[in-house]
Design an enzyme around this catalytic site. Structure first.
Site, PDB file in Angstrom:
ATOM      1  CG  ASP A  87       0.541  -0.995  -8.255  1.00 49.40           C
ATOM      2  OD1 ASP A  87      -0.387  -1.794  -8.456  1.00 49.40           O
ATOM      3  OD2 ASP A  87       0.602  -0.282  -7.237  1.00 49.40           O
ATOM      4  CE  LYS A 146       9.266   1.385  -5.026  1.00 49.41           C
ATOM      5  NZ  LYS A 146       8.542   1.495  -3.768  1.00 49.41           N
ATOM      6  CD  GLU A 147       7.269  -2.421  -7.025  1.00 47.31           C
ATOM      7  OE1 GLU A 147       8.264  -1.653  -6.951  1.00 47.31           O
ATOM      8  OE2 GLU A 147       6.122  -2.086  -6.683  1.00 47.31           O
ATOM      9  NE  ARG A 204       0.970   5.084  -1.841  1.00 45.28           N
ATOM     10  CZ  ARG A 204       1.268   3.811  -2.049  1.00 45.28           C
ATOM     11  NH1 ARG A 204       0.722   2.874  -1.305  1.00 45.28           N
ATOM     12  NH2 ARG A 204       2.118   3.467  -2.987  1.00 45.28           N
ATOM     13  CD1 TRP A 262       0.029  -7.176  -3.426  1.00 46.37           C
ATOM     14  CD2 TRP A 262       1.859  -7.675  -4.609  1.00 46.37           C
ATOM     15  NE1 TRP A 262       1.110  -7.110  -2.569  1.00 46.37           N
ATOM     16  CE2 TRP A 262       2.245  -7.420  -3.274  1.00 46.37           C
ATOM     17  CE3 TRP A 262       2.847  -8.014  -5.524  1.00 46.37           C
ATOM     18  CZ2 TRP A 262       3.572  -7.492  -2.838  1.00 46.37           C
ATOM     19  CZ3 TRP A 262       4.177  -8.086  -5.106  1.00 46.37           C
ATOM     20  CH2 TRP A 262       4.516  -7.831  -3.768  1.00 46.37           C
ATOM     21  NE  ARG A 289      -3.205  -4.309  -4.894  1.00 51.64           N
ATOM     22  CZ  ARG A 289      -2.779  -3.574  -5.921  1.00 51.64           C
ATOM     23  NH1 ARG A 289      -1.875  -2.639  -5.709  1.00 51.64           N
ATOM     24  NH2 ARG A 289      -3.247  -3.765  -7.131  1.00 51.64           N
ATOM     25  CG  ASP A 290      -1.549  -1.532   0.490  1.00 47.29           C
ATOM     26  OD1 ASP A 290      -1.006  -2.566   0.063  1.00 47.29           O
ATOM     27  OD2 ASP A 290      -1.308  -0.398   0.048  1.00 47.29           O
TER      28      ASP A 290
END
Length: 797
Positions: A488, A631-632, A357, A486, A363-364
């Protein structure tokens, strides 16, 4: 199991056992010259960018995770034994080798003892410099004379672009040229070309780094990795160290290293010091200057003191004294320090974010600024303005801002299909927070450019952010999710609708109205009020699922987070943000908070959704790609934890807010490090939930929005010290068994020493507040009552 402890007085975390479950790291330097170092001296260094400015190599995802690094080897010329000044890479038996590591504010100290030799290595980057120092002290604690030989080791990249260095070997193995100039190593790449510092991302330019030693004479060197390590060997047994002598190799192409040899004679009780300097620039110019500068006696101590004082001043915006010692350790040092590091590097440089990255995620970064406004508002404004100019004239944002190449007003606009729906809505958290912290109301009137074309006042930028979402509404007149909202992992389709973003938009409209009331703009209020009312109506009609709020609608009408679903029927974010946004009434707020307690909360934090996805197609939700409980996909996503703390505190539930906070507090796992595994002094991205066999294991430390929201929720909602446009509100929401807390808070250059007493065991509510002996009518302190130094007494009741 415990591997270390918090030294609150020195503001350090002390690692007493080097065999930590994962590599425990720290940061050195600045956003110009950055470095990561672990408790075993692993890590890497870079100039401006971990992706395009990398000059020290790290092999990611290996065992251990942090090799190679900044190594100092020691060879006994009589016994032929050798070891390293950090436990790794040689790894002597721990019943013979004793070591501790002290991680502090932008420095790390590694001490070791082995067979009568004590060593102490201080690693830091002097303020304003583009090089690092490894200051080594050696002491002979035995009864006989010792003849030692020291070897440095740093492994250089073949190309400064990380990806090219790793994969494009047919190119990068032919562009490096090493040399030694006046006993200083010069590491060069593409040396026949010039250097263009204004275009860091462009390849095909010459760059150099240097390594030298101040305070000692060089007796040999090696710059060829193969010559130093030897065939079929590794960092734990390099051939040169084993044999005890450098070969004076000069690498051309292939792989280079930085090895300087120094002979050290120590009488019994004698101590000697030297300083290794390594950094950006040529050996003949920059290296020569650095060696000369740090050869002066006392220079290292002087620069280290400057560095430590500088960083300590940056974290002193707030200090606390509560009944929870672990909370104190975090809030007085590690939580604000974690926020500062995350603010500096976003998600661009760590042992995990290893250069993939390259820049500041919109956003972060806008959220990250929230965590440092209390400590460095005068510095944070530059970053905030940078991000505002990352907004495009459509009202959406460029997903990634690259500070080293950002040119507002001239950049290509983002394709519609690449917009994130939440990006610019985070400005409504951070912009007002900056103005409240500083009192600079006129900031709303400052004119800043859009990233592609045009310009507007900051207030105009905020309105355009609202319009961006209003212009992209779905079938239920709720904001579209676009590329992502937000999370992903949600595949909503461009015109699917996000309930989470809906609550963000509601928060934005409410905040915008508040700002316009402050600025006296009735026309703007008249524009925003009906929009807010209309949005509330649509939320009531389409977002409530009977017992909790939905997460989203897909384009085809499928509901995420519905009781009708077998998987992912309850999501955390819309429940907490229904309260944070001010939409949920008391009845609905009570229901959703109970759902979180009953169905999402675990011992180590709150799951992002429940149950996880195992059957649903990944074209519907990418969470299925992850193992359940990670995680998500039903994991404990730590970024979201602070929102639950805030929601409970806003409802007056101090015991529950604190329970949630303790669940993911890193220091609370200091004695359970074998479970959490990563550093017990910093926040992380996620933790395995009860659906994972590794429940409690945490990953991705340091660079996470969890750091910001943890500090923000603790300072402003548990401790309850909230800046306003014209003063400070003190509104604690604490555990009922806390009888007293003390908070020292700097606000607009003035200090408030706040004592909160809770004689009746309340969770929330202020019975009285006095400042400097004057009793106020409420728990709000107007700016006019705040002097240079203030004593504030708050009685809860």
């Amino acid at each position: 199991m415990q591997y270390g402890y918090f030294d609150d007085k020195k503001r350090e975390y002390v690692i007493e056992r080097p065999d930590t479950p994962e590599s425990w790291s720290n940061y050195l330097g600045s956003t110009e010259y950055g470095a990561i170092i672990t408790n075993n001296a692993g890590g890497y260094s870079f100039f401006n960018s971990a992706a395009d400015g990398r000059f020290m190599r790290l092999r990611p995802n290996t065992i251990p995770m942090d090799q190679p690094g900044r190594y100092i080897y020691l060879h006994d010329r009589d016994s032929r034994d050798y070891w390293s000044a950090s436990w790794q890479p040689v790894g002597k038996p721990l019943d013979q080798y004793k070591t501790i590591t002290r991680h502090g504010t932008a420095y790390t100290i590694i001490e070791s003892q082995y067979k009568g030799i004590e060593s102490e290595t201080l690693y830091f980057v002097p303020l304003g410099k583009h090089f690092e120092c490894w200051h080594l002290k050696l002491k002979n604690t035995g009864t006989g004379k010792r003849s030692l030989r020291m070897f440095t080791y740093a492994e250089y990249t073949g190309h400064w672009n990380l990806w090219l260095d790793i994969v494009n070997l047919q190119y990068t193995q032919y562009i490096m040229a090493m040399k030694v100039v006046n006993d200083i190593i010069d590491h060069g790449t593409n040396v026949n070309l010039g250097f263009n510092p204004d275009k860091l991302e462009e390849g095909g330019q010459g760059r150099h780094t240097f390594m030298g030693v101040a305070g000692a004479k060089i007796s040999g060197y090696d710059t060829d990795r193969k010559k130093f390590i030897g065939p079929y060997r590794s960092y734990h047994n390099p051939l040169v160290v084993e044999q005890g002598a450098c070969t004076n190799s000069i690498a051309t192409s292939d792989n280079g290293c930085g090895t300087l040899q120094v002979d050290i004679e120590l009488e019994p009780g004698e101590e000697k010091e030297l300083t290794i300097v390594m950094g950006f620039g040529t050996a003949g110019e920059h290296g020569k200057k650095a060696v000369a500068e740090f050869s002066r006696p006392g220079k290292v101590s002087e620069e280290f003191t400057r560095l430590r004082d500088h960083w300590h001043a940056r974290i002193e915006g707030m200090t606390v004294e509560t009944p929870d010692a672990e909370l104190n350790s975090m809030l007085n040092m590690w939580s604000p320090y974690n926020c500062l590091i995350t603010y500096a590097w976003s998600r661009a440089a760590s042992l995990v974010y290893n250069g993939e990255r390259n820049g500041l995620g919109y956003r972060d970064t806008v959220q990250d600024i929230l965590g440092v406004l209390h400590s460095i508002p005068e510095e944070a404004i530059g970053r905030l303005e940078l991000m505002i100019t990352g907004q495009e004239s459509t009202g959406g944002a460029k997903p990634v801002i690259k500070p080293f190449s950002h040119k507002p007003g001239w950049e290509e606009p983002t394709a519609e299909e690449d917009y994130r729906s939440d990006d610019c809505l985070w400005l409504f958290n951070t912009v007002p927070a900056y103005v409240k912290e500083t009192g600079k109301i006129d900031f709303f009137n400052k004119v800043l450019p859009y990233t592609d074309k045009g310009e507007a006042t900051v207030l105009g930028h905020l309105r355009r952010a609202i319009e961006f979402n209003l212009n992209r509404m779905g079938a239920h007149q709720l904001p579209c999710g676009l590329f992502a909202d937000w999370n992903d992992c949600l595949e909503l389709g461009h015109h699917g609708e996000s309930i989470f973003v809906t609550f963000q938009l509601r928060y934005a409209l409410s905040t915008y109205i508040e700002i316009c009331q402050l600025l006296g703009k009735p026309d703007e209020i008249e524009w925003a009020n009906p929009l807010l009312q209309k949005l509330d109506k649509h939320i009531e009609e389409y977002a409530w699922d009977g017992e909790w709020y939905l997460r989203a609608y897909r384009e085809d009408g499928f509901k995420f987070g519905s009781k009708e679903s077998d998987e992912g029927n309850l999501w955390l974010n819309p429940q907490t943000w229904s309260i944070i946004s001010g939409h949920a009434d008391d009845e609905k707020a009570g229901k959703v908070l109970q759902q979180i307690r009953d169905n999402l909360f675990t011992e180590y934090g709150i799951m992002v959704c429940n149950p996880p996805y195992t059957e649903m197609d990944e074209t519907v939700i990418k969470a299925t790609l992850f193992n359940p409980g990670t995680k998500e996909n039903g994991g404990i996503f730590c970024h979201t934890q602070g929102w639950a703390v805030m929601a409970e505190a806003m409802h007056g539930n101090g015991n529950q807010a604190y329970k949630y906070y303790r669940a993911y507090l890193p220091a609370a796992c200091n004695t359970k490090a074998e479970i959490r595994e990563i550093e017990p002094y910093v926040y992380c991205q996620s933790t395995h939930s009860t659906y994972s066999p590794r429940f409690g294991a945490s990953r991705l430390p340091w660079l996470s929005g969890a750091a910001t929201w943890a500090f923000f929720s603790a300072s402003q909602y548990i401790l309850g010290v909230r800046p306003g446009y014209d003063g400070l509100t003190i509104d604690p929401c604490i555990p009922s068994d806390w009888d007293e807390i003390k908070i020292n808070r700097r606000f607009r250059g003035k200090m408030l020493n706040i004592t909160v007493k809770n004689p009746d065991g309340k969770e929330k509510g202020v019975k009285s507040l006095t400042i400097n002996g004057i009793k106020l009518e409420s728990n709000f302190i107007p700016v006019s009552e705040i002097k240079g130094e203030n004593e504030v007494m708050v009685i809860m009741g």
